[in-house]
Design a protein around this motif. Sequence first.
Motif, PDB file in Angstrom:
ATOM      1  N   SER A 243       0.857  -1.183   0.000  1.00  0.00           N
ATOM      2  CA  SER A 243       0.000   0.000   0.000  1.00  0.00           C
ATOM      3  C   SER A 243       0.888   1.226   0.000  1.00  0.00           C
ATOM      4  O   SER A 243       1.651   1.447   0.926  1.00  0.00           O
ATOM      5  CB  SER A 243      -0.946  -0.018   1.192  1.00  0.00           C
ATOM      6  OG  SER A 243      -0.336  -0.591   2.319  1.00  0.00           O
ATOM      7  N   ILE A 244       0.784   1.983  -1.072  1.00  0.00           N
ATOM      8  CA  ILE A 244       1.702   3.085  -1.308  1.00  0.00           C
ATOM      9  C   ILE A 244       0.922   4.386  -1.222  1.00  0.00           C
ATOM     10  O   ILE A 244      -0.129   4.533  -1.844  1.00  0.00           O
ATOM     11  CB  ILE A 244       2.347   2.938  -2.708  1.00  0.00           C
ATOM     12  CG1 ILE A 244       3.084   1.607  -2.794  1.00  0.00           C
ATOM     13  CG2 ILE A 244       3.255   4.102  -3.012  1.00  0.00           C
ATOM     14  CD1 ILE A 244       3.152   1.026  -4.181  1.00  0.00           C
ATOM     15  N   ALA A 245       1.449   5.300  -0.448  1.00  0.00           N
ATOM     16  CA  ALA A 245       0.753   6.575  -0.265  1.00  0.00           C
ATOM     17  C   ALA A 245       0.707   7.345  -1.576  1.00  0.00           C
ATOM     18  O   ALA A 245       1.567   7.183  -2.441  1.00  0.00           O
ATOM     19  CB  ALA A 245       1.457   7.385   0.820  1.00  0.00           C
ATOM     20  N   PRO A 246      -0.290   8.207  -1.720  1.00  0.00           N
ATOM     21  CA  PRO A 246      -0.385   8.997  -2.950  1.00  0.00           C
ATOM     22  C   PRO A 246       0.867   9.867  -3.128  1.00  0.00           C
ATOM     23  O   PRO A 246       1.488  10.284  -2.158  1.00  0.00           O
ATOM     24  CB  PRO A 246      -1.609   9.900  -2.698  1.00  0.00           C
ATOM     25  CG  PRO A 246      -2.336   9.303  -1.571  1.00  0.00           C
ATOM     26  CD  PRO A 246      -1.352   8.528  -0.763  1.00  0.00           C
TER      27      PRO A 246
ATOM     28  N   GLN B  93       3.757   9.065  -4.237  1.00  0.00           N
ATOM     29  CA  GLN B  93       5.049   8.390  -4.242  1.00  0.00           C
ATOM     30  C   GLN B  93       5.161   7.558  -5.519  1.00  0.00           C
ATOM     31  O   GLN B  93       4.180   7.039  -6.013  1.00  0.00           O
ATOM     32  CB  GLN B  93       5.177   7.477  -3.021  1.00  0.00           C
ATOM     33  CG  GLN B  93       4.919   8.241  -1.747  1.00  0.00           C
ATOM     34  CD  GLN B  93       5.685   7.696  -0.569  1.00  0.00           C
ATOM     35  OE1 GLN B  93       6.760   7.132  -0.730  1.00  0.00           O
ATOM     36  NE2 GLN B  93       5.139   7.855   0.609  1.00  0.00           N
TER      37      GLN B  93
ATOM     38  N   THR C 287      -1.884  -1.154  -3.780  1.00  0.00           N
ATOM     39  CA  THR C 287      -2.550   0.142  -3.883  1.00  0.00           C
ATOM     40  C   THR C 287      -1.516   1.210  -4.211  1.00  0.00           C
ATOM     41  O   THR C 287      -0.523   1.350  -3.497  1.00  0.00           O
ATOM     42  CB  THR C 287      -3.238   0.508  -2.552  1.00  0.00           C
ATOM     43  OG1 THR C 287      -4.091  -0.551  -2.158  1.00  0.00           O
ATOM     44  CG2 THR C 287      -4.046   1.795  -2.688  1.00  0.00           C
ATOM     45  N   GLY C 288      -1.719   1.923  -5.301  1.00  0.00           N
ATOM     46  CA  GLY C 288      -0.933   3.131  -5.548  1.00  0.00           C
ATOM     47  C   GLY C 288       0.428   2.921  -6.191  1.00  0.00           C
ATOM     48  O   GLY C 288       1.286   3.791  -6.069  1.00  0.00           O
TER      49      GLY C 288
ATOM     50  N   GLN D 187      -5.757   1.787  -7.949  1.00  0.00           N
ATOM     51  CA  GLN D 187      -5.206   3.151  -7.965  1.00  0.00           C
ATOM     52  C   GLN D 187      -3.740   3.137  -8.363  1.00  0.00           C
ATOM     53  O   GLN D 187      -2.910   3.810  -7.763  1.00  0.00           O
ATOM     54  CB  GLN D 187      -5.426   3.838  -6.615  1.00  0.00           C
ATOM     55  CG  GLN D 187      -6.917   4.089  -6.360  1.00  0.00           C
ATOM     56  CD  GLN D 187      -7.171   5.187  -5.358  1.00  0.00           C
ATOM     57  OE1 GLN D 187      -6.306   5.539  -4.573  1.00  0.00           O
ATOM     58  NE2 GLN D 187      -8.382   5.732  -5.360  1.00  0.00           N
TER      59      GLN D 187
END
Lengths: 360, 449
Positions: free
Chosen positions: B107-110, B112, B134-135, B163
């Motif tokens: 899960s990767i923060a927006p 990055q 994610t991301g 995403q």
Amino acid sequence: MSIAVRVVMASALFALAACGSSSNDTCTPRVPTDDSVPGTLAEWCQVELANGEVKSLAGDVVPFTLTTPLYSDGAIKRRTVRLPPGSAASYADAGALGFPDGTVFTKSFGFREDARNAALPIRWIETRLEWKAGGVWNFVAYRWNDAGTEAVPIPGGEVVSFSYVDGDGATQAANYLVPSKLQCEQCHSESGPVAPLGPKAHWLNADYAYESGTENQLAHWSRIGILTGAPDPANAPRLPVAADPDAGTVEQRARAYLEANCGFCHNPTGNARNSGLYLWNSITDPIQLGICKRPVAAGPGAGGRPYDIVPGNPDASVVIYRIESTSPASAMPQIGRSVVDTHGVELVRQWISEIPGTCD
Amino acid sequence: MKHLFSRLGCLLAAAALASACGDDNNNGGGGGNVVNVDPSMTESAISNVFSSAAADSTIQMAAGTYHFTNSLNLATKNNITVKGAAKDTTILDWSGQLAGADGLVQSIAPGQTVKTIFQDFSIRDTIGDGIKVTGANGLHVVRVGVSWPTRATHGGYGIYPVQSKSVLVENCTVDGASDTGIYVGQSDGIVVRNNVLTNNVAGIEIENSFNADVTGNDSHDNTVGFLVFDLPNLPQVGGHNVRVYNNTFTDNNHPNFGDPSGTVARVPAGTGGAVMANSKVEIFGNTFSGNTTAGFAVISCFTGVDPSPSGECTSNAQYSPLPGNIWVHDNTFTNNGTDPLAHNAMGHPSFDLAGLLATGFPPGPGDPGWLDGHVADVLWDGVVIFGSGVNPYSICAQNNTDPTFHFANLHLVSVFSGTPLNEALTNDQTEFNCMPQGFPLPAVPVPTF
């Protein structure tokens, strides 16, 4: 491959009560300037266990609490923070306070064999460390030995299985998760880069019984010089103690509970952003809050229920299904909870039952 | 005894770290720094290898079966390759899962930019999804298998990027997902090719996504072969530019076992494929065969999610509930729609749609939708809420090769307003023999690292 799970009977788990270790009055704090991890918790010189409690190892270690904490299988938690000498955090109304490099948080997790009996010793499982170096927050959990004399890092995490009796007298079987370092980051990336979740004005704005006397935490931090720019606590935001019926309305307390337990992922930038279900206290759009919103990509996690929240009908609401589940397939939060928080569930149920309207 | 285990775990963790540092010269796969993992290591030690891996590393997982009780997490590590010996020899087994909702999680923060490669291993018996990312900005999932051989209740998704940008899923197999085998959600720049999907509810789904190519896949014996859906009330809506070509969608008649609350639970068993509320979708060169409810359907949100004109489908101004600019051409349809209610039990959510599809086509001569012994090959729900003319949204079918090919407009908007379906149904092939403007659609560049 051996499985890193130990199924331990309650008696065995609690037989070896944490014994006090000798405090070391001369230890010097060692804060890494990067993500390297000292080999024992003692090297941090921040907390130790003494007489079954978490004890600060230096005068500038500040214990604190939060109005509404994350539920972690019913664990007793003790939190401390220490800032580098002469430095201070900058106040913010929203989001984590602005902590300087070298800030170290500890959060210790423990259980009593029977939570109804405060005379029983607390068996401490782990102490999690969070520190800021080079502008980046780092995480690791330290696992306590049975004697409570030494804790060593366990960056790969561990599932610890045991039973205890909760405050209502019910026996709870926990598959308690000591998170891996990257699982720490999974929850702590609430708003982009990883950051502390608890130390925000609206969770800290409450009294704490310091050794020097009871004082509001924001006022105390300002007074001792580790926080700048904070308004009078009366003018700072505050979310209520969800568990205290006198602390706010059912809606206020339920929304505080949902932010503390769900909002770190369920927000527009968090790991569950793809769901469109946002549970920060600041959210006002009913659909974003889950009211009459269909679950998306939940698969079996939705429990066959039509909407995240069905007004007036907790038993038809996916949110309730997920917070009442103990299967990792459907339980929320996704990690860190294997026991149902019955009081939290009851509060959210009550709120949903009071929401007017229908979905059809 | 516990104390001993603790010590042992520490030693193994230390050994793993040592090996992580000592293998710099063993180059292979994506990242230059190779970290070796083998099945003799403890779960915690392996998880620590993932935690400790430097950016641009390859985590090489030796052949054998690994038993995990907790998710394996990659968080925001950049440019990690997780690589097994081979799909059939490196087995990641979660049959004893106690924590973490899924198997491999990233899960990767927006904001990055994180790239990841998963290749050459199989995942078994996760309690939830097999791989969820994610991301990502660059994700390859190559020669990965996901299945649930011993679990009574299967996880929702086999391979689930969401995403993300620049997603390639190829030469993978997913068997038995209780929602979708390969599910790409809210993403942009997607190639899903040469995979085999079996016994899932949906074989492949492209959901709320932009610029996707789905090609060379063999999706058979699922409930539905593929879906291209746009759902309301999600952060990314407006799915468009999706090409589904040169695939085979065969015998997708598996009884629908999706959770009743999920969108896929409403898709009738026996459906080759369906598009909902997307714009610019090109379906060509595929073989649809033996799907007993329908070969291919184009529907609106009102048919697939919520019939209410003031409900979910219209609650978000950014969301279009209607499909538009759909070109279905040069496909082969064989023996579809022969028994539209065969696998759809009364009481299951999918019965509503199956019933709509089927009741217009009582198997009798002279009924407009039932010709040559089967339901029309391409169905459009015919929901029109603005525009005029017979085909205002450019739903087009051309040059499909079955000699008994039929296009049917179900006029469901009339059904919603009370007109019986079998009176409203028409079979207006002429008006639908068209190519929408702006077609053919451009190819999606294959994501490279």
